[in-house]
Design a protein around this motif. Structure first.
Motif, PDB file in Angstrom:
ATOM      1  N   UNK A 126       0.822  -1.204   0.000  1.00 29.14           N
ATOM      2  CA  UNK A 126       0.000   0.000   0.000  1.00 29.14           C
ATOM      3  C   UNK A 126       0.861   1.261   0.000  1.00 29.14           C
ATOM      4  N   UNK A 127       1.955   1.221   0.790  1.00 32.19           N
ATOM      5  CA  UNK A 127       2.844   2.380   0.849  1.00 32.19           C
ATOM      6  C   UNK A 127       3.448   2.652  -0.528  1.00 32.19           C
ATOM      7  N   UNK A 128       3.877   1.593  -1.197  1.00 28.96           N
ATOM      8  CA  UNK A 128       4.498   1.769  -2.503  1.00 28.96           C
ATOM      9  C   UNK A 128       3.481   2.195  -3.559  1.00 28.96           C
ATOM     10  N   UNK A 129       2.263   1.674  -3.445  1.00 28.22           N
ATOM     11  CA  UNK A 129       1.244   2.032  -4.438  1.00 28.22           C
ATOM     12  C   UNK A 129       0.865   3.501  -4.334  1.00 28.22           C
ATOM     13  N   UNK A 130       1.062   4.096  -3.154  1.00 37.75           N
ATOM     14  CA  UNK A 130       0.733   5.504  -2.948  1.00 37.75           C
ATOM     15  C   UNK A 130       1.939   6.429  -3.107  1.00 37.75           C
ATOM     16  N   UNK A 131       3.075   5.868  -3.511  1.00 42.72           N
ATOM     17  CA  UNK A 131       4.309   6.649  -3.593  1.00 42.72           C
ATOM     18  C   UNK A 131       4.260   7.608  -4.788  1.00 42.72           C
ATOM     19  N   UNK A 136       9.799  10.280 -12.901  1.00 43.41           N
ATOM     20  CA  UNK A 136      10.868   9.287 -13.019  1.00 43.41           C
ATOM     21  C   UNK A 136      10.366   8.041 -13.755  1.00 43.41           C
ATOM     22  N   UNK A 137      11.044   7.617 -14.818  1.00 46.87           N
ATOM     23  CA  UNK A 137      10.596   6.446 -15.582  1.00 46.87           C
ATOM     24  C   UNK A 137      10.864   5.143 -14.833  1.00 46.87           C
ATOM     25  N   UNK A 138      10.103   4.111 -15.198  1.00 45.49           N
ATOM     26  CA  UNK A 138      10.217   2.833 -14.504  1.00 45.49           C
ATOM     27  C   UNK A 138      11.580   2.184 -14.690  1.00 45.49           C
ATOM     28  N   UNK A 139      12.233   2.447 -15.833  1.00 41.31           N
ATOM     29  CA  UNK A 139      13.508   1.764 -16.085  1.00 41.31           C
ATOM     30  C   UNK A 139      14.673   2.377 -15.305  1.00 41.31           C
ATOM     31  N   UNK A 158       9.387   0.045  -9.034  1.00 44.51           N
ATOM     32  CA  UNK A 158       8.847  -0.012  -7.670  1.00 44.51           C
ATOM     33  C   UNK A 158       9.896   0.522  -6.707  1.00 44.51           C
ATOM     34  N   UNK A 159       9.501   1.516  -5.894  1.00 41.20           N
ATOM     35  CA  UNK A 159      10.436   2.133  -4.964  1.00 41.20           C
ATOM     36  C   UNK A 159      10.960   1.105  -3.969  1.00 41.20           C
TER      37      UNK A 159
END
Length: 248
Positions: A126-131, A136-139, A158-159
């Motif tokens: 949940x924390x990461x989904x709300x980050x 900043x690109x995913x790669x 994913x952070x």
């Protein structure tokens, strides 16, 4: 006139006798179950079809009875007396079913651990989904948010570990925006331009000498990204030559 707290008042004789009969009945049930379970072993007879199920059922019945006795004595007796009864029951179970109590307790601990870990994973999800990933690109492997003075590592978009505080280049020494790559790493670096100022855990990502490194996050830099010590160590351990660093 004396007063005795209700929690320490001895049970009335009638109540005490009734409770003792219940405990004796429960202990009798345990002994009866144990006798049935132990009989095939005592006779040294090979197990017949269904006897393994009988033994397993006896173990479960013994454990359930033990749980009930513990609950009842905890609810109705003072702690010292309750502990004596519980120890007696456990001693009997350990003689007839060695290791049963520890096995069950280990299973309970494992289930509690599983539930706690699952809850922690869900909280992290949940924390990461709300980050806030900004642009900043995913790669990118490392992201630098100049406006909010924060930076983070990520993997597959994913952070990892959350954003950490930093400081970037001062006016006139701005940290260059855009997509960069880690070029080299120098563990015990110094600045040859600025009076050999220490730059531990330097991770260079531009050809002009801009790097992540340990430094005071409350002070502007000459273009580098200052990190607190532990964050500098984390970035050093996780960033490798060729990794994408995105600055926005």
């Amino acid at each position: 006139m004396s007063f005795q707290h209700p929690a320490h008042t001895a049970p009335r004789n009638g109540d005490q006798r009734r409770f003792q009969r219940r405990v004796v009945g429960l202990l009798g049930s345990i002994i009866a179950v144990f006798s049935l379970a132990a009989a095939p072993q005592a006779a040294a007879q090979p197990l017949v079809p269904g006897s393994s199920d009988l033994f397993a059922n006896a173990r479960e019945a013994a454990w359930n009875t033990r749980v009930n006795v513990h609950r009842q004595v905890d609810a109705t007796m003072n702690p010292i007396a309750a502990q004596g009864i519980k120890s007696a029951v456990d001693n009997v179970i350990n003689v007839i079913f060695p290791g049963l109590i520890e096995q069950k307790n280990a299973a309970i601990r494992a289930e509690q651990q599983r539930i706690a870990e699952e809850a922690a994973r869900e909280a992290e999800r949940l924390r990461r989904s709300n980050f806030d990933y900004g642009s900043c690109p995913k790669h990118a492997r490392a992201c630098i948010d100049l406006a909010k003075q924060r930076t983070w590592l990520q993997k597959d978009g994913v952070v990892q570990g959350g954003a950490v505080p930093m400081s970037s280049g001062a006016p006139g020494w701005e940290t260059p925006k855009g997509t960069h790559r880690v070029l080299r790493k120098v563990r015990h670096e110094v600045s040859y331009i600025f009076d050999n100022a220490p730059m531990p855990y330097s991770i260079y990502f531009t050809t002009t000498g801009v790097a992540f490194h340990e430094g005071d996050v409350n002070l502007w830099s000459h273009g580098c990204i200052h990190l607190n010590h532990q964050d500098a160590v984390t970035f050093w351990n996780n960033l490798h030559i060729g990794d994408v660093v995105y600055v926005y």
